[in-house]
Enzyme design. Structure first.
Site, PDB file in Angstrom:
ATOM      1  N   ASN A   1      15.243  15.754 -13.830  1.00  0.00           N
ATOM      2  CA  ASN A   1      13.843  14.977 -13.808  1.00  0.00           C
ATOM      3  C   ASN A   1      13.959  13.703 -14.463  1.00  0.00           C
ATOM      4  O   ASN A   1      14.665  13.537 -15.449  1.00  0.00           O
ATOM      5  CB  ASN A   1      12.889  15.758 -15.033  1.00  0.00           C
ATOM      6  CG  ASN A   1      12.712  17.167 -14.488  1.00  0.00           C
ATOM      7  OD1 ASN A   1      12.445  17.468 -13.029  1.00  0.00           O
ATOM      8  ND2 ASN A   1      12.638  18.076 -15.399  1.00  0.00           N
TER       9      ASN A   1
ATOM     10  N   HIS B   1       0.975  -1.381   0.051  1.00  0.00           N
ATOM     11  CA  HIS B   1       0.016   0.089   0.009  1.00  0.00           C
ATOM     12  C   HIS B   1       1.061   1.349  -0.124  1.00  0.00           C
ATOM     13  O   HIS B   1       0.306   2.390   0.482  1.00  0.00           O
ATOM     14  CB  HIS B   1      -1.050   0.100   1.180  1.00  0.00           C
ATOM     15  CG  HIS B   1      -1.770  -1.169   1.148  1.00  0.00           C
ATOM     16  ND1 HIS B   1      -2.800  -1.324   0.636  1.00  0.00           N
ATOM     17  CD2 HIS B   1      -1.636  -2.280   2.127  1.00  0.00           C
ATOM     18  CE1 HIS B   1      -3.289  -2.642   1.116  1.00  0.00           C
ATOM     19  NE2 HIS B   1      -2.881  -3.018   1.702  1.00  0.00           N
TER      20      HIS B   1
ATOM     21  N   SER C   1      15.427  21.261 -16.271  1.00  0.00           N
ATOM     22  CA  SER C   1      14.478  22.172 -16.524  1.00  0.00           C
ATOM     23  C   SER C   1      14.703  23.508 -17.247  1.00  0.00           C
ATOM     24  O   SER C   1      15.886  23.957 -17.124  1.00  0.00           O
ATOM     25  CB  SER C   1      13.597  22.695 -15.305  1.00  0.00           C
ATOM     26  OG  SER C   1      12.596  23.810 -15.473  1.00  0.00           O
TER      27      SER C   1
ATOM     28  N   LYS D   1      16.569  21.174 -11.091  1.00  0.00           N
ATOM     29  CA  LYS D   1      15.871  20.120 -11.174  1.00  0.00           C
ATOM     30  C   LYS D   1      16.708  19.037 -11.928  1.00  0.00           C
ATOM     31  O   LYS D   1      17.335  19.197 -12.772  1.00  0.00           O
ATOM     32  CB  LYS D   1      14.688  20.591 -12.255  1.00  0.00           C
ATOM     33  CG  LYS D   1      13.527  21.346 -11.503  1.00  0.00           C
ATOM     34  CD  LYS D   1      12.801  20.729 -10.535  1.00  0.00           C
ATOM     35  CE  LYS D   1      11.934  19.411 -11.051  1.00  0.00           C
ATOM     36  NZ  LYS D   1      11.193  20.038 -11.949  1.00  0.00           N
TER      37      LYS D   1
ATOM     38  N   GLU E   1       9.617   8.164 -16.923  1.00  0.00           N
ATOM     39  CA  GLU E   1       8.392   8.587 -16.986  1.00  0.00           C
ATOM     40  C   GLU E   1       7.956   8.316 -18.420  1.00  0.00           C
ATOM     41  O   GLU E   1       6.894   8.129 -18.719  1.00  0.00           O
ATOM     42  CB  GLU E   1       8.274  10.307 -16.959  1.00  0.00           C
ATOM     43  CG  GLU E   1       8.214  10.596 -15.560  1.00  0.00           C
ATOM     44  CD  GLU E   1       8.555  12.170 -15.470  1.00  0.00           C
ATOM     45  OE1 GLU E   1       8.680  12.766 -16.270  1.00  0.00           O
ATOM     46  OE2 GLU E   1       8.477  12.695 -13.940  1.00  0.00           O
TER      47      GLU E   1
END
Length: 479
Positions: A300, A171, A292, A298, A305
Site C-alpha cells: 500500500n 482528463h 495488510s 498487498k 496517501e
C-alpha cells in the site's frame, strides 16, 4: 502559586493571578483558567520569547530605562532558562497561562526583583506578536531548506529519466507522449513558485511589533529600531495598533502552505495511481509502503496517501484562522490566542509532507517498458500525424484534425495502433499521405519532436535539469 480552595461552584477563592491580578480580589473559575491557558501550545515559542526578551532588556539598558546590571542579570537568567528548557529541566506551569509568564516567573526565581523590570515598555500583546513573527520566520527558513531538497531530488531523477517515455494525460486519458523527466520537472517549477510565495511572505512579515506595547505605544524613550535590528527585522512596524492586532503574516504563510500542500497532494495522487497494479508505471520499495494485516500480497502507498490527507489539515488551518480573524475589531482580542495551534500543526504537516514526497521521489522505480507501452496507447501520436499533415502537405490544421480523426477511426475499428496501419489505409482517407509519415508515429519520435521552449524533448529536459542543478547549487551557497 499558592494552593487554592475550590468553592462548590467551582470558583477558586484565594488570591488572584499574581502576574496581572492587582485589580482582582478573587481567582478565576477553574473553567476560566482552562479556556484561558495557552502554555500547551505557545511553549513552542520559548526560544523566540527569550531572544526577544534579551533584545528588549539590552535596549532598555542602553536607553537608561533600566540599569546595566539589571540588564546583565536578566540576560544571564534568560540564558539559564533557555538551557533548562532545552535540557528538559524546566517546569511549565499551566497556572501561569502562557510562555511569557512562565519565563518571567522563573526569571524572578533566578534573579529576584530585577526580573520585574523586563516588562517595562512592552505588553504581552506586542510580545506574542513579536515571538510569533520570529517563529513563522524561522519556520519559513526551515521549509525553504526542505523545498530545496525536494527540488534536488526531482531534478536528479529528471536528469536520469530525461528520455524515458511515458504517457501524458489530460482528463486522466492518454493524450500525448512525454518523458518522465519532463513530468518531474513540472513539479520542480511548482515548488519554485511555492518557495517564492513563502519568500514574499517572509519579506512582508519581517517587521518588528516589539515596543508597540498593548496597543498605543509607550511613554518610555525606547529605541524600536534597535530592537528590530537586534532581532533581524528590517524595521519596526509603523503603527502600534496594526502591530498588535493583525495576523495577516500567519494567514499569508498558511495560504502559501495550502497551495504548496495542494501541489504535493497532486503528486501524491499520481504516485497512488501509478503504483496501482492496474496501472503499474512505478514501484515503491518497502521504505515507503506498508502491508495488510490480512492480505499478504498487498503493498500500500500509505506515505503518498497520508501526504494527500494532510493537505486537509493545512487548508483547514487557513480556513480556521480566517474565520477567527474576520470579525475582530482593533486592537488585540483574546480570540487571537487561537492563531497558533492550527498554524503550527499546518507547518508541521507541510514539512513532513515535503520530506515524505522527497523520499518517495528518490525511492520510486519507474517501469520503463510499461511506461513506453502506455504512452503508445489511446492513439497518443494522433497530434503528431495532424502536425505532419500541416507541415508537409500544408493542410489547414482544422482539416488535418478532421483527416486524422478519420484515420484514428479506421485504426480503432481494426484494433491496431496508428503506426500499425498500412499506408494504403491512410491514403484511402488522404491520398497525399506518403511513407514519410511513419517516422512521426512512434512515441520516441513524438517526444523528440517537441523541441519548443519548455517542451518534452529529451534534450530540452536535460538542459532544463542541468540549469536547475546550477540554480539550486547557487541557492544553497547563498543560504
Amino acid at each position: 502559586m499558592a494552593s487554592r480552595k475550590v468553592s462548590k461552584s467551582g470558583s477558586k477563592t484565594s488570591n488572584s493571578n499574581k502576574m496581572w491580578g492587582g485589580l482582582f480580589s478573587d481567582s478565576p473559575d477553574a473553567i476560566m483558567e482552562e479556556i484561558n491557558v495557552s502554555i500547551d501550545v505557545d511553549r513552542a515559542l520559548y526560544a523566540q520569547d527569550i531572544t526577544a526578551s534579551k533584545a528588549h532588556a539590552a535596549m532598555l539598558a542602553k536607553q537608561g530605562i533600566i540599569t546595566a546590571k539589571d540588564a546583565k542579570d536578566i540576560a544571564a537568567g534568560l540564558d539559564t532558562i533557555l538551557s533548562e528548557i532545552e535540557g528538559g529541566k524546566f517546569t511549565f506551569k499551566r497556572a501561569l497561562e502562557d510562555i511569557h509568564m512562565n519565563v518571567e516567573s522563573r526569571l524572578g526565581e533566578l534573579i529576584g526583583p530585577a526580573s520585574g523590570r523586563l516588562h517595562t515598555a512592552r505588553s504581552r500583546n506586542d510580545q506574542v506578536a513579536t515571538d510569533f513573527r520570529l517563529f513563522v520566520r524561522d519556520t519559513i527558513d526551515e521549509l525553504d531548506t526542505a523545498f530545496a531538497s525536494l527540488q534536488r531530488a526531482l531534478v536528479d531523477r529528471a536528469l536520469e529519466h530525461a528520455d524515458t517515455v511515458m504517457p501524458g494525460f489530460t482528463h486522466l486519458q492518454t493524450a500525448q507522449p512525454v518523458t518522465f523527466g519532463h513530468h518531474l520537472l513540472a513539479y520542480v517549477e511548482m515548488v519554485a513558485r511555492d518557495r517564492g510565495r513563502f519568500a514574499d511572505a517572509r519579506k512582508r512579515l519581517n517587521e518588528s511589533p516589539l515596543g508597540s506595547a498593548a496597543l498605543a505605544g509607550t511613554s518610555f524613550p525606547i529605541d524600536r529600531h534597535a530592537t528590530a535590528k537586534a532581532l533581524g527585522f528590517d524595521s519596526p512596524m509603523n503603527n502600534s495598533l496594526d502591530a498588535v492586532s493583525d495576523r495577516d503574516f500567519v494567514l499569508e504563510t498558511l495560504s502559501a502552505a495550502s497551495i504548496a500542500a495542494v501541489h504535493l497532494s497532486r503528486f501524491a495522487e499520481e504516485i497512488v495511481i501509478w503504483t496501482s497494479p492496474l496501472v503499474g508505471l512505478v514501484r515503491l520499495s518497502d521504505k515507503f509502503t506498508t502491508g495488510s494485516s490480512i492480505m499478504p500480497q498487498k503493498r500500500n502507498p500509505d506515505a503518498a496517501e497520508l501526504v494527500r490527507a494532510k493537505t486537509g489539515r493545512v487548508i483547514g488551518s487557513l480556513n480556521g484562522l480566517l474565520i477567527v480573524m474576520k470579525g475582530l475589531p482593533l486592537a488585540y482580542q483574546k480570540d487571537m490566542q487561537e492563531d497558533k495551534a492550527g498554524a503550527m500543526e499546518a507547518y508541521t504537516a507541510l514539512s513532513l509532507s515535503i520530506r515524505a514526497i522527497a523520499g518517495m521521489v528518490r525511492d520510486l522505480v519507474p517501469n520503463e517498458a510499461a511506461m513506453k507501452a502506455a504512452a503508445g496507447e489511446g492513439y497518443a501520436t494522433a497530434t503528431d500525424l495532424a502536425d505532419w499533415l500541416v507541415r508537409t502537405l500544408k493542410m489547414p490544421f482544422r482539416d488535418a484534425h478532421h483527416v486524422t480523426g478519420r484515420i484514428v477511426g479506421v485504426a480503432t475499428k481494426k484494433g491496431v495502433a496508428l503506426h500499425e496501419l498500412d499506408l494504403a489505409e491512410m491514403q484511402a482517407v488522404e491520398p497525399k499521405i506518403t511513407g514519410e509519415v511513419m517516422k512521426v508515429l512512434s512515441v520516441e519520435s513524438s517526444v523528440k519532436s517537441r523541441v519548443s521552449y519548455g517542451g518534452t524533448a529529451p534534450k530540452n529536459v536535460t538542459a532544463q535539469a542541468k540549469a536547475w542543478l546550477k540554480r539550486l547549487e547557487k541557492d544553497k551557497k547563498s543560504r
